[in-house]
Design a protein around this motif. Structure first.
Motif, PDB file in Angstrom:
ATOM      1  N   TRP A 137      10.504  -6.952  -3.525  1.00 28.41           N
ATOM      2  CA  TRP A 137       9.221  -6.554  -3.070  1.00 28.41           C
ATOM      3  C   TRP A 137       8.318  -7.385  -4.042  1.00 28.41           C
ATOM      4  O   TRP A 137       8.530  -7.419  -5.290  1.00 28.41           O
ATOM      5  CB  TRP A 137       8.861  -5.199  -3.155  1.00 28.41           C
ATOM      6  N   PRO A 138       6.970  -7.608  -3.750  1.00 24.62           N
ATOM      7  CA  PRO A 138       6.158  -8.148  -4.624  1.00 24.62           C
ATOM      8  C   PRO A 138       5.613  -7.201  -5.752  1.00 24.62           C
ATOM      9  O   PRO A 138       5.421  -6.180  -5.523  1.00 24.62           O
ATOM     10  CB  PRO A 138       4.708  -8.715  -3.889  1.00 24.62           C
ATOM     11  N   LEU A 173       3.472  -9.027  10.328  1.00 25.79           N
ATOM     12  CA  LEU A 173       3.878  -7.668   9.898  1.00 25.79           C
ATOM     13  C   LEU A 173       3.914  -7.290   8.363  1.00 25.79           C
ATOM     14  O   LEU A 173       4.425  -8.164   7.617  1.00 25.79           O
ATOM     15  CB  LEU A 173       5.011  -6.991  10.645  1.00 25.79           C
ATOM     16  N   ILE A 174       3.250  -6.205   8.295  1.00 24.92           N
ATOM     17  CA  ILE A 174       3.100  -5.656   6.575  1.00 24.92           C
ATOM     18  C   ILE A 174       3.826  -4.097   6.712  1.00 24.92           C
ATOM     19  O   ILE A 174       2.850  -3.397   7.169  1.00 24.92           O
ATOM     20  CB  ILE A 174       2.050  -5.880   5.757  1.00 24.92           C
ATOM     21  N   THR A 175       4.714  -3.902   6.309  1.00 29.63           N
ATOM     22  CA  THR A 175       5.316  -2.273   6.069  1.00 29.63           C
ATOM     23  C   THR A 175       5.408  -2.023   4.625  1.00 29.63           C
ATOM     24  O   THR A 175       5.240  -2.965   3.790  1.00 29.63           O
ATOM     25  CB  THR A 175       6.224  -2.297   7.076  1.00 29.63           C
ATOM     26  N   ARG A 176       5.969  -0.770   4.269  1.00 21.93           N
ATOM     27  CA  ARG A 176       5.910  -0.348   2.867  1.00 21.93           C
ATOM     28  C   ARG A 176       6.798   0.700   2.886  1.00 21.93           C
ATOM     29  O   ARG A 176       6.967   1.483   3.704  1.00 21.93           O
ATOM     30  CB  ARG A 176       4.386   0.048   2.575  1.00 21.93           C
ATOM     31  N   PHE A 177       7.266   0.915   1.624  1.00 14.50           N
ATOM     32  CA  PHE A 177       8.146   2.142   1.328  1.00 14.50           C
ATOM     33  C   PHE A 177       7.248   2.945   0.287  1.00 14.50           C
ATOM     34  O   PHE A 177       6.969   2.202  -0.643  1.00 14.50           O
ATOM     35  CB  PHE A 177       9.389   1.925   0.901  1.00 14.50           C
ATOM     36  N   LEU A 202       6.607  -4.063   1.242  1.00 15.98           N
ATOM     37  CA  LEU A 202       5.664  -3.506   0.156  1.00 15.98           C
ATOM     38  C   LEU A 202       6.267  -2.348  -0.420  1.00 15.98           C
ATOM     39  O   LEU A 202       6.666  -1.509   0.320  1.00 15.98           O
ATOM     40  CB  LEU A 202       4.230  -3.554   0.304  1.00 15.98           C
ATOM     41  N   LEU A 203       6.029  -2.136  -1.619  1.00 15.00           N
ATOM     42  CA  LEU A 203       6.344  -0.743  -2.013  1.00 15.00           C
ATOM     43  C   LEU A 203       5.018  -0.170  -2.904  1.00 15.00           C
ATOM     44  O   LEU A 203       4.216  -0.819  -3.344  1.00 15.00           O
ATOM     45  CB  LEU A 203       7.198  -1.200  -3.407  1.00 15.00           C
ATOM     46  N   ARG A 204       4.921   0.963  -2.832  1.00 11.25           N
ATOM     47  CA  ARG A 204       3.774   1.778  -3.337  1.00 11.25           C
ATOM     48  C   ARG A 204       4.319   3.163  -4.182  1.00 11.25           C
ATOM     49  O   ARG A 204       5.108   3.818  -3.459  1.00 11.25           O
ATOM     50  CB  ARG A 204       2.819   2.060  -2.574  1.00 11.25           C
ATOM     51  N   ILE A 205       3.876   3.223  -5.378  1.00 11.15           N
ATOM     52  CA  ILE A 205       4.425   4.555  -5.948  1.00 11.15           C
ATOM     53  C   ILE A 205       3.383   5.682  -5.864  1.00 11.15           C
ATOM     54  O   ILE A 205       2.249   5.513  -6.310  1.00 11.15           O
ATOM     55  CB  ILE A 205       4.713   4.239  -7.383  1.00 11.15           C
TER      56      ILE A 205
END
Ligand code: GLU
Ligand code: ZN
Length: 280
Positions: free
Chosen positions: A69-70, A4-8, A39-42
């Motif tokens: 987070w990576p 599972l890979i999720t993100r904010f 994972l984080l994403r801006i």
């Protein structure tokens, strides 16, 4: 669920407020429970509204909550070529057109007597289609998706929701997409992309298997599933969590600094207090 890979995916247009903290913790907890990745994403496509100081403060708040987070973190402002490529693909499929309407033009068209009551879609009033077929080629136009053509090509969008509010498999009819969603903007004239296009391109690029986000974005998911199909991208699972509301019951807004996580930190709250407040 292995792998599972999720993100904010915060937009740094203000401080992290409680609603966002809840969202980040939901995603984090799901990743932990599945021994997956967070994972984080801006999401900073709107350069005018996004500020580095907010981004720095958001990352600090998230670390304080115990999240990591990576790195490097994906940042949307660096991904314009990827969005242009996706847009070019939809364009080559004959699914886009240029729209020169202002907000005022759209309001005026919608208030014409023959139009009836405007339908509210995920992006506001459903676009009346004024520029469809007009063949505009102005460079400073927005680019819209011709929804009728898009659903004719891709079929009805389908996604699976695992969140508490509308769990199950959702197949959205072509009619709903045309009537209640309409010709959404793929690229704003000032930005060259849109939330919908960039989120779809980036969830795929990051290999996201479970999108965790607030229930306010549930209605946008049909758009995302459709774009994934058109672009040949996988559709991840979706988990829309409840929205954290303040005492007045209204949705928390980022400009409402009183609900900024930083305020609770200043007042001596611990990460455990924050979790307890959310019932986590
Ligand atoms: N950047 C969006 C926000 O701050 C979240 C988008 C998403 O999770 O799909 O509300
Ligand atoms: Zn238009």
């Amino acid at each position: 669920m292995a792998g599972l890979i999720t993100r904010f995916a915060p937009s740094p247009t203000g401080p992290l407020h409680l609603g966002h903290a809840f969202s980040a913790l939901c995603a984090w907890d799901q990743a932990q429970a599945a021994r997956g990745r967070f994972l984080l994403r801006i999401e900073d496509i709107d350069r005018a509204r996004c500020k580095l100081r907010f981004e720095t403060a958001i990352l600090d708040d998230l670390r304080w909550l115990g999240l990591d987070w990576p790195t490097p973190v994906m940042r949307q402002s660096a991904r314009m070529p990827a969005y242009a490529k996706a847009l070019g693909r939809l364009d080559a499929m004959g699914l886009t057109y240029r729209c020169t309407c202002t907000r005022g033009d759209i309001r005026a068209a919608l208030s014409a007597p023959q139009e009836g009551a405007p339908v509210l879609g995920p992006d506001g009033p459903v676009y009346p289609g004024t520029c469809r077929g007009a063949g505009h080629d102005a460079a400073d136009a927005a680019i819209r998706l011709d929804m009728r053509k898009a659903v004719a090509l891709a079929g009805p969008p389908v996604f699976v929701e695992t969140g508490p509010i509308h769990p199950g498999r959702h197949a959205i009819s072509a009619e709903h997409m045309i009537e209640a969603v309409g010709d959404i903007v793929l690229a704003r004239r000032d930005i060259g992309t849109s939330y919908h296009l960039s989120v779809v391109v980036d969830d795929a690029a990051q290999g996201i298997t479970l999108v965790t986000r607030g229930a306010d974005l549930f209605d946008a998911t049909a758009i995302h599933a459709l774009l994934q199909r058109l672009l040949g991208l996988p559709t991840p699972g979706y988990h829309h969590h409840r929205l954290i509301r303040d005492e007045a019951g209204k949705r928390l807004a980022k400009r409402d600094d009183a609900r900024a996580l930083a305020r609770f930190r200043e007042d001596g709250a611990t990460p455990a207090d924050i979790r307890a407040m959310f019932g986590l």
